[in-house]
Design a protein around this motif. Sequence first.
Motif, mmCIF file in Angstrom:
data_model
loop_
_atom_site.group_PDB
_atom_site.id
_atom_site.type_symbol
_atom_site.label_atom_id
_atom_site.label_comp_id
_atom_site.label_asym_id
_atom_site.label_seq_id
_atom_site.Cartn_x
_atom_site.Cartn_y
_atom_site.Cartn_z
ATOM 1 N N ARG A 53 -2.403 7.757 0.938
ATOM 2 C CA ARG A 53 -3.658 7.036 0.874
ATOM 3 C C ARG A 53 -4.653 7.889 0.072
ATOM 4 O O ARG A 53 -4.479 9.107 -0.050
ATOM 5 C CB ARG A 53 -4.212 6.760 2.274
ATOM 6 N N ASP A 63 -15.571 -9.998 -7.558
ATOM 7 C CA ASP A 63 -15.505 -9.483 -6.196
ATOM 8 C C ASP A 63 -14.918 -10.505 -5.221
ATOM 9 O O ASP A 63 -14.174 -10.140 -4.298
ATOM 10 C CB ASP A 63 -16.903 -9.065 -5.721
ATOM 11 N N ARG A 85 -10.925 2.656 -6.140
ATOM 12 C CA ARG A 85 -11.262 1.275 -5.767
ATOM 13 C C ARG A 85 -11.073 1.050 -4.272
ATOM 14 O O ARG A 85 -10.140 1.580 -3.669
ATOM 15 C CB ARG A 85 -10.372 0.290 -6.532
ATOM 16 N N ASP A 86 -11.944 0.232 -3.711
ATOM 17 C CA ASP A 86 -11.821 -0.126 -2.300
ATOM 18 C C ASP A 86 -10.599 -1.005 -2.054
ATOM 19 O O ASP A 86 -9.906 -0.849 -1.048
ATOM 20 C CB ASP A 86 -13.075 -0.864 -1.818
ATOM 21 N N ASN A 87 -10.345 -1.946 -2.975
ATOM 22 C CA ASN A 87 -9.205 -2.851 -2.842
ATOM 23 C C ASN A 87 -7.990 -2.269 -3.540
ATOM 24 O O ASN A 87 -8.096 -1.693 -4.633
ATOM 25 C CB ASN A 87 -9.529 -4.213 -3.468
ATOM 26 N N ARG A 111 0.826 -1.210 0.000
ATOM 27 C CA ARG A 111 0.000 0.000 0.000
ATOM 28 C C ARG A 111 0.860 1.260 0.000
ATOM 29 O O ARG A 111 0.474 2.282 -0.577
ATOM 30 C CB ARG A 111 -0.923 0.008 1.220
ATOM 31 N N LYS A 122 -10.727 -10.272 -3.078
ATOM 32 C CA LYS A 122 -10.409 -10.427 -1.665
ATOM 33 C C LYS A 122 -9.221 -11.365 -1.458
ATOM 34 O O LYS A 122 -8.577 -11.331 -0.413
ATOM 35 C CB LYS A 122 -11.617 -10.967 -0.912
ATOM 36 N N LYS A 139 -6.327 6.549 -7.162
ATOM 37 C CA LYS A 139 -7.418 5.573 -7.207
ATOM 38 C C LYS A 139 -7.085 4.313 -6.414
ATOM 39 O O LYS A 139 -7.672 3.264 -6.631
ATOM 40 C CB LYS A 139 -7.742 5.236 -8.661
ATOM 41 N N ASN A 140 -6.112 4.436 -5.502
ATOM 42 C CA ASN A 140 -5.747 3.348 -4.590
ATOM 43 C C ASN A 140 -4.940 2.256 -5.274
ATOM 44 O O ASN A 140 -5.040 1.078 -4.915
ATOM 45 C CB ASN A 140 -6.978 2.745 -3.908
#
Length: 542
Positions: free
Chosen positions: A430, A328, A347-349, A47, A332, A388-389
């Motif tokens: 972040r 999806d 994106r969340d991930n 990250r 994960k 966008k992560n």
Amino acid sequence: MKLSRRTLLTAAPAVAALPTAAEAAPAPFKPTWESLGAGYQTPDWFRDAKLGLWAHWGPQCIPECGDWYGRQMYIQGNFYYEHHTKTYGHPAQFGFMEFLKDWKAEKFDPEGLLALYKSIGAKYFVAMANHHDNFDLYDSKYQNWNSVNIGPKRDICGDFAKAARAQGLKFGLSNHAAHAWHWWQTAYGYDAEGPVKGLRYDAARLTKADGKGKWWDGYDPQELYTGRFGDMPPPDGINSVKAMQDHINSTSGQWLETVPPNGAYYAKKWLLRQNDMIDKYRPDLVYFDNYGLPLEQYGLDATAYYYNQAAKWHGTADVIATGKKLDDTQRKAITEDIERGYSDRLRDNVWQTCTCIGNWHYDRGLYERNGYKSAKNVIQRLVDIVSKNGNMLLSIPVRGNGEIDEKEVAILGEMKAWLDVNGEAIFGSRPYAIFGEGPFKIVEGHVNEAEAKPFTHEDIRYTTKAGTLYALPLEWPYSGFVTLASLAEGSRLRKGKVERVELLGHGEPLQFEPGMDGLTVKLPPVRPAFSPALKLMGSGIV
């Protein structure tokens, strides 16, 4: 361990002869999507990293003609076929395997290359372990066709691993060999027209016995070329270049993630090679060049093995495995990679884009016509991805001899100049509540970056770190003013109070004014980099 098989088709007795210990995946990760997703969490190092560099390098770089040379040199009418026959000879006599004996990589300097990559700001480095040509670039226990036995006589991945870790970089490996089985079927074909019409290429004719007294004595060409599978090799009787191309397009030209017909030996060997690679080099990242995971259950077995081994090494599965076009549930379990494409949303991930400043394999023609991406283009993409992560994995094409050219060095230097000034807004950052604003639009997808229109000064991307908000216009505004429309008075995104604005690389406070149209900032006349990064400070603004 040396592998052999008695037929080109993969038979059950050969599979049974292979070791079985690597199949079982101990707890905590089981080889299912559900188990992988339930127990996995993206490590913070990834990250934080944001930028990785990649050496997408192997024997296909010897001709310096670009991507997929090994496959396309066997397709009559293709540019690579024409180049090959003129330069090296007909592929029935000079097949791809002949390149291997002459590949010396005489200018390969992993220590120098990794020191350069560290200096520009890269946080991880990925070496290619093999490509669809099925040649392993490491000390492979289960594939005799490898760079330690043949060609450079070096453990290329091992040398890269030592150099990367000496620089404090995370180290990754990319595995592309799951596609070798259909990719190589063109090597079992023949010319449909011309003076040697019907003469099968080298893969269709050579056996281990044919190597007696030759440079490849003791090696089975079928272990490199994988053997014939199903109806993919061209049948006898094709009488035109077009008909041959139609057959190829409808069979081996498909991008397949399945186990090949009668292909348990091939898939089992792939898994053993993958797990051997994991145990030898303990990579922090494995890039799978696949939609989802490769070879059905074998890919799940490989990923579970990798995560479980990492948990043994580090106490937790703090590693990355990538795949493409995920659903999806899959997102994960592994990290999504978008090849040469964009995300249209935050994106969340955590995810990754892989791209290259040129073609995946070194292309002399692209170099000569100044066809590389510019440093500005690369940085604009990096900023867009990070907002966008995501992370960027950027390949710098390597020549067959192991060096990068002076134009690539110059691009890296320009990237370094920008990151030295503005890296604070990138590394360890972040996402903000939104990725940004501006007119740039593109449909999300793979291999579509060439369709994108240029970014403008109105395209602004946001990142955050330690309570600070960064705003990064992707071009320098010609007016000398930046208006952050997302921070307009009354906007739902406007929080707290902006008390100070700085330009990174300048340091002095800038004049700014909130308004109904946005927060407008006056830039100074100096330009520390080719595009600006604004640092916004204040209580509760993120």
